[in-house]
Design an enzyme around this catalytic site. Structure first.
Site, PDB file in Angstrom:
ATOM      1  CD  GLU A 443      86.821  28.089 -32.874  1.00 23.71           C
ATOM      2  OE1 GLU A 443      87.329  27.118 -33.452  1.00 23.71           O
ATOM      3  OE2 GLU A 443      87.176  29.251 -33.046  1.00 23.71           O
ATOM      4  N   GLY A 444      83.069  24.882 -34.885  1.00 20.77           N
ATOM      5  CA  GLY A 444      82.605  23.533 -35.228  1.00 20.77           C
ATOM      6  C   GLY A 444      81.382  23.205 -34.394  1.00 20.77           C
TER       7      GLY A 444
END
Ligand SMILES: Cc1cc2nc3c(=O)[nH]c(=O)nc-3n(C[C@H](O)[C@H](O)[C@H](O)COP(=O)(O)OP(=O)(O)OC[C@H]3O[C@@H](n4cnc5c(N)ncnc54)[C@H](O)[C@@H]3O)c2cc1C
Length: 597
Positions: A443-444
């Site tokens: 998610e980054g």
């Protein structure tokens, strides 16, 4: 022996109702069902489900893991996982916060977060299967066509199908502008999708007979880079116009990954070969739609870090009270025993209190993020919505990055409390530490959250969210000027808020000369922000505890934990501030080819 999990209901309720005033907020936003009694009952039942159904499967998920059958492309989940999912669906947990019109229970997101924390603490790998259904639901609610909502949403909400998020390809993770998966229009309103995605969480499993993939791909006329990405909904099984399930679509799992942790979670390579899909939203605007999903998912991943921290802390606390080693430096505290329990030793207390402070402050921080989602979606007051949106955008990367990095830190502290017994598998501590590691990556990554905060939320949006946060600190300090219980915290809090503003302006000024200044400051800026935000939530927790009907022991513990935080953790901001102030020169001057000189 792996220790059990006990949901921290008292502190969860405290964060929700006493600190964040959730009951009044829910009533104001029109959540008639979300009364204190109902929410309490939901949390009790969630605790029962996660403690008795999910937690006992955590170890077997790690040791057995998922398996892949090359012939069929199928994935078998660890023993008990499928049955637990059936219980989850049966219990109506899947649609807890989804709209009633699509079969959900319509409760606020702020009620969904304690459930999420409990699931992740009990069994993070299992929790990854239903996780992305929520993001897919949000993306379809906001960007889907009437037909897409009608056909897909009911199944995602009731849990009969699950969702995925298909972004990553072998050559592109962070830089989605490089992606190659193609989409071409068919004669009807569908598209043919072809390409290979990797690292797809819950991309294949044995829980449900259909899986809904949200896939990023390029149309033939797409501009290069991230402005040419579109989002498609691609079911594993084809869907007729009337919503009936058809034959299998061109979607196949090509492999699953062998990884450091979350062995019970299927991380899949998914190949799309002329798979039938449907465009979500407008062509080339896929990143916009994906961001809807990613923001929800980023807050959710932050909670994964929190859940793991709390579980690890619970085990470490129990162990530190039982394990007898050496005497206290200031003389025996338990003379009747052969040695004192290790909790008397300052260094063990340092580790435990660091966990306690980061977890309890982080809990309020994460729940606050979710409560902003409720305001953005449901407030009728335009000004309130605009402010909440700016604040949500600002706190999301902080919640994601800080709670997950603190998750790594806390699981390591907790493991350390066990000494060598933490390193061997028996107590389950090494699993928690391994499982926590992924949360800072997917998610980054932390670095990308920092860039989002500094580049987008500060520079591009002129610090709109920061101004709202600084306003909250100012209001709190003014309102509590005569409140003795928080007196020691107000001056340092004001000083840090001023410094936050000054540092922001310094970086903005330097960045006008060289944009690399943004990247050079970003990581330290994010953690400076996280520690100041936590100081605010810690002080607010002390004030809320004093004003509440909580026990004296609870109030004292909140005050002393805040003292510890202000004395021993908040000073980490000094290092971050110094690093930010130093600018980019020492970071950027070493030539790339001199790194191994
Ligand atoms: C177990 C697991 C599950 C996953 N689940 C999913 C999923 O369900 N769906 C999905 O689409 N993907 C998923 N991913 C992929 C995950 O989101 C990516 O691995 C992650 O976004 C990083 O991309 P990358 O691995 O290609 O690293 P890269 O993008 O190659 O980055 C490598 C390093 O460079 C840094 N970096 C890159 N660009 C910059 C920059 N501009 N500035 C500063 N630093 C930079 C990164 O922070 C990182 O430290 C999963 C991955 C794993 C391991």
């Amino acid at each position: 022996m792996t220790a059990t999990y006990k949901a921290p209901l008292t502190d969860m309720r405290f964060a929700l109702f006493d600190v964040l005033g959730a009951e009044a907020v829910f009533a104001r936003l029109g959540f008639a069902e979300a009364t204190r009694d109902i929410v309490d009952a939901v949390l009790e039942e969630a605790a029962r489900f996660t403690e008795t159904v999910l937690a006992p499967l955590n170890r077997i998920g790690d040791t057995v893991g998922c398996s892949y059958d090359k012939a069929s492309g199928g994935v078998t989940t660890p023993p008990g996982f499928k049955q637990a999912y059936a219980q989850y669906v049966e219990g109506g947990w899947s649609g807890l916060v989804s709209p009633v019109e699509f079969g959900g229970q319509g409760l606020p997101h702020a009620v969904g977060v304690p459930l999420k924390e409990m699931i992740d603490a009990a069994n993070l790998a299992w929790g990854n299967f239903p996780l992305l259904s929520h993001g897919a639901t949000e993306a379809l609610l906001q960007h889907g066509s009437d037909w897409q909502r009608e056909v897909f949403l009911g199944h995602l909400v009731d849990g009969s199908w699950t969702g995925t998020m298909c972004l990553t390809e072998p050559h592109c993770g962070t830089d989605l502008g490089l992606l190659k998966t193609r989409a071409t229009a068919n004669a009807d309103d569908s598209y043919s999708i072809s390409g290979s995605k990797i690292f797809i969480t819950a991309g294949e499993h044995d829980f449900t007979d259909n899986i809904v993939h949200l896939v990023l791909a390029r149309l033939p006329d797409a501009p290069a880079g991230s402005k040419g990405i579109s989002m498609f909904i691609v079911p594993k099984m084809r869907i007729a116009r009337d919503g009936r399930l058809g034959e299998s679509n061109g979607v196949r799992c090509g492999a699953i990954e062998h990884k450091m942790g979350i062995h019970g979670s299927a991380t899949c390579a998914i190949n799309f070969e002329d798979a039938q899909g449907y465009l979500i939203g407008e062509p080339h605007k896929g990143l916009l739609a994906m961001f809807t999903m990613m923001n929800t998912a980023r807050l959710a991943v932050g909670l994964q870090g929190l859940g793991l921290s709390d579980r690890a802390y619970q085990h470490a606390l129990r162990y530190s009270r039982e394990r007898l080693q050496m005497r206290s430096l200031s003389g025996p505290k338990f003379p009747e025993k052969p040695a004192d329990p290790i909790i008397v030793h300052p260094d063990v207390r340092r580790m435990l209190l660091t966990c306690k402070a980061l977890i309890e402050g982080g809990r309020v921080m994460g729940y606050h993020g979710a409560s902003l989602v409720d305001i953005v979606e449901h407030s009728e007051d335009v000004d309130e919505r605009v402010q909440a949106e700016a604040l949500l955008g600002f706190v999301t990367p902080i919640v994601k990055a800080c709670l997950t990095e603190w998750g790594v830190e806390c699981t390591y502290h907790a493991l350390q409390c066990f000494g060598g017994h933490g390193y061997i598998a028996d107590h389950g501590m090494e699993q928690l530490a391994r499982d926590a590691r992924i949360t800072t990556l997917y998610e980054g990554t932390t670095g990308i959250q920092a860039l989002d905060l500094m580049g987008r939320k500060i520079m591009q949006q002129q610090g709109a969210g920061l101004r709202v946060f600084l306003g909250m600190i100012e209001t709190f300090c003014n309102d509590n000027a005569g409140n003795e219980s928080v007196a020691p915290f107000l001056a340092p809090l004001r000083q840090k808020a001023d410094q936050w503003q000054t540092l922001t302006m310094q970086v903005a000024q330097r960045a006008s000369g060289n944009a690399d200044e943004i990247g050079a400051a970003a990581y330290d800026y994010l953690f400076f922000s996280g520690y100041v935000a936590l100081a605010y939530w810690g002080a607010r927790s002390v004030a809320a505890a004093e004003a509440s009907a909580q026990s004296e022991a609870f109030k004292t513990a909140k005050r002393q934990t805040a003292m510890f935080y202000f004395d021993r953790i908040l000073p980490r901001t000094l290092t971050h501030a110094a690093a930010i102030a130093s600018g980019m020169d020492s970071l950027m001057s070493l030539e790339t080819h001199h790194f191994d000189a």
